[in-house]
Design a protein around this motif. Structure first.
Motif, PDB file in Angstrom:
ATOM      1  N   LEU A   1       0.789  -1.054  -0.182  1.00 49.13           N
ATOM      2  CA  LEU A   1      -0.096  -0.008  -0.007  1.00 49.13           C
ATOM      3  C   LEU A   1       1.086   1.202  -0.131  1.00 49.13           C
ATOM      4  CD1 LEU A   1      -2.924   0.979   0.147  1.00 49.13           C
ATOM      5  CD2 LEU A   1      -2.826   0.712   2.626  1.00 49.13           C
ATOM      6  N   LYS A   2       0.660   2.070  -1.173  1.00 47.80           N
ATOM      7  CA  LYS A   2       1.691   3.411  -1.143  1.00 47.80           C
ATOM      8  C   LYS A   2       0.865   4.664  -0.871  1.00 47.80           C
ATOM      9  CE  LYS A   2       1.356   3.774  -6.251  1.00 47.80           C
ATOM     10  NZ  LYS A   2       1.863   3.767  -7.242  1.00 47.80           N
ATOM     11  N   LYS A   3      -0.331   4.632  -0.856  1.00 45.06           N
ATOM     12  CA  LYS A   3      -1.163   5.872  -0.726  1.00 45.06           C
ATOM     13  C   LYS A   3      -2.428   5.502   0.308  1.00 45.06           C
ATOM     14  CE  LYS A   3      -2.094   8.862  -4.205  1.00 45.06           C
ATOM     15  NZ  LYS A   3      -2.467   9.273  -5.169  1.00 45.06           N
ATOM     16  N   SER A   4      -2.816   6.564   0.981  1.00 44.63           N
ATOM     17  CA  SER A   4      -3.773   6.515   1.853  1.00 44.63           C
ATOM     18  C   SER A   4      -5.266   6.084   1.200  1.00 44.63           C
ATOM     19  CB  SER A   4      -4.045   7.775   2.617  1.00 44.63           C
ATOM     20  OG  SER A   4      -5.106   7.606   3.475  1.00 44.63           O
ATOM     21  N   THR A   5      -6.221   5.663   1.926  1.00 45.24           N
ATOM     22  CA  THR A   5      -7.436   5.219   1.459  1.00 45.24           C
ATOM     23  C   THR A   5      -8.540   6.302   1.922  1.00 45.24           C
ATOM     24  OG1 THR A   5      -8.068   3.943   3.472  1.00 45.24           O
ATOM     25  CG2 THR A   5      -7.225   2.711   1.537  1.00 45.24           C
ATOM     26  N   ILE A   6      -7.966   7.154   2.249  1.00 47.22           N
ATOM     27  CA  ILE A   6      -8.738   8.288   2.788  1.00 47.22           C
ATOM     28  C   ILE A   6      -9.387   8.876   1.515  1.00 47.22           C
ATOM     29  CG2 ILE A   6      -9.025  10.621   3.861  1.00 47.22           C
ATOM     30  CD1 ILE A   6      -6.886   9.822   5.664  1.00 47.22           C
ATOM     31  N   GLY A   7     -10.829   9.290   1.407  1.00 41.20           N
ATOM     32  CA  GLY A   7     -11.386   9.772   0.372  1.00 41.20           C
ATOM     33  C   GLY A   7     -11.743   8.755  -1.042  1.00 41.20           C
ATOM     34  N   CYS A   8     -11.442   7.446  -0.658  1.00 37.93           N
ATOM     35  CA  CYS A   8     -11.906   6.110  -1.425  1.00 37.93           C
ATOM     36  C   CYS A   8     -12.995   5.912  -1.185  1.00 37.93           C
ATOM     37  CB  CYS A   8     -10.907   5.236  -1.283  1.00 37.93           C
ATOM     38  SG  CYS A   8      -9.053   5.739  -1.870  1.00 37.93           S
TER      39      CYS A   8
ATOM     40  N   GLN B   1     -16.148   3.092  -0.520  1.00 41.09           N
ATOM     41  CA  GLN B   1     -16.111   2.065   0.503  1.00 41.09           C
ATOM     42  C   GLN B   1     -15.441   0.621  -0.163  1.00 41.09           C
ATOM     43  OE1 GLN B   1     -16.468   2.292   3.811  1.00 41.09           O
ATOM     44  NE2 GLN B   1     -15.789   0.113   4.013  1.00 41.09           N
ATOM     45  N   GLU B   2     -16.067   0.540  -1.622  1.00 42.47           N
ATOM     46  CA  GLU B   2     -15.540  -0.759  -2.049  1.00 42.47           C
ATOM     47  C   GLU B   2     -14.036  -0.775  -2.512  1.00 42.47           C
ATOM     48  OE1 GLU B   2     -16.309  -1.799  -6.785  1.00 42.47           O
ATOM     49  OE2 GLU B   2     -18.166  -1.397  -5.598  1.00 42.47           O
ATOM     50  N   GLN B   3     -13.290   0.327  -2.347  1.00 45.89           N
ATOM     51  CA  GLN B   3     -11.881   0.310  -2.413  1.00 45.89           C
ATOM     52  C   GLN B   3     -11.371   0.205  -1.172  1.00 45.89           C
ATOM     53  OE1 GLN B   3     -11.462   4.090  -4.321  1.00 45.89           O
ATOM     54  NE2 GLN B   3     -11.182   3.451  -6.279  1.00 45.89           N
ATOM     55  N   LYS B   4     -12.040   0.500  -0.207  1.00 45.32           N
ATOM     56  CA  LYS B   4     -11.169   0.312   0.988  1.00 45.32           C
ATOM     57  C   LYS B   4     -11.404  -1.084   1.559  1.00 45.32           C
ATOM     58  CE  LYS B   4     -12.494   4.932   2.887  1.00 45.32           C
ATOM     59  NZ  LYS B   4     -12.985   5.713   4.027  1.00 45.32           N
ATOM     60  N   ASP B   5     -12.728  -1.778   1.280  1.00 43.36           N
ATOM     61  CA  ASP B   5     -12.831  -3.278   1.393  1.00 43.36           C
ATOM     62  C   ASP B   5     -11.675  -4.049   0.398  1.00 43.36           C
ATOM     63  OD1 ASP B   5     -14.694  -2.446   2.848  1.00 43.36           O
ATOM     64  OD2 ASP B   5     -16.180  -2.922   1.550  1.00 43.36           O
TER      65      ASP B   5
ATOM     66  N   ASN C   1      -8.211 -12.202  -6.612  1.00 46.30           N
ATOM     67  CA  ASN C   1      -7.050 -10.983  -6.063  1.00 46.30           C
ATOM     68  C   ASN C   1      -6.636  -9.927  -7.344  1.00 46.30           C
ATOM     69  OD1 ASN C   1      -7.191 -12.130  -3.774  1.00 46.30           O
ATOM     70  ND2 ASN C   1      -5.464 -13.736  -4.072  1.00 46.30           N
ATOM     71  N   ARG C   2      -6.649 -10.781  -8.406  1.00 45.37           N
ATOM     72  CA  ARG C   2      -6.459  -9.869  -9.483  1.00 45.37           C
ATOM     73  C   ARG C   2      -7.404  -8.602  -9.797  1.00 45.37           C
ATOM     74  NH1 ARG C   2      -3.066 -11.332 -14.290  1.00 45.37           N
ATOM     75  NH2 ARG C   2      -1.834 -13.105 -13.474  1.00 45.37           N
ATOM     76  N   GLY C   3      -8.652  -8.991  -9.725  1.00 50.39           N
ATOM     77  CA  GLY C   3      -9.517  -8.131  -9.584  1.00 50.39           C
ATOM     78  C   GLY C   3      -9.743  -6.938  -8.551  1.00 50.39           C
ATOM     79  N   GLN C   4      -9.322  -7.616  -7.233  1.00 51.35           N
ATOM     80  CA  GLN C   4      -9.257  -6.392  -6.317  1.00 51.35           C
ATOM     81  C   GLN C   4      -7.982  -5.571  -6.364  1.00 51.35           C
ATOM     82  OE1 GLN C   4      -8.875  -9.058  -2.763  1.00 51.35           O
ATOM     83  NE2 GLN C   4     -11.195  -8.993  -2.706  1.00 51.35           N
TER      84      GLN C   4
END
Length: 61
Positions: free
Chosen positions: A9-16, A18-22, A44-47
């Motif tokens: 993980l290189k960037k924060s999930t703030i502002g993303c 909920q689907e991306q956070k999950d 996993n490729r899809g995520q």
């Protein structure tokens, strides 16, 4: 031997969404610069594709 990915993980999930956070959580990532080794499966490729702007991916094996 199955191929694996090392996802960091290189960037924060703030502002993303909920689907991306999950997706980040399901890949086993919690904090910035945390890494996880995941198997090469279609799920996993899809995520990874959903959050490709947030992570670095290295192919292992």
């Amino acid at each position: 031997m199955a191929k694996k990915f090392v996802v960091t993980l290189k960037k924060s999930t703030i502002g993303c969404s909920q689907e991306q956070k999950d997706a980040v959580r399901c890949l086993g990532l919690k904090k910035i610069r945390s890494s996880a080794e995941v198997n090469d499966t279609p799920a996993n490729r899809g995520q990874i594709m959903k959050v490709q702007h947030l992570v670095d991916v290295v192919v292992k094996g």
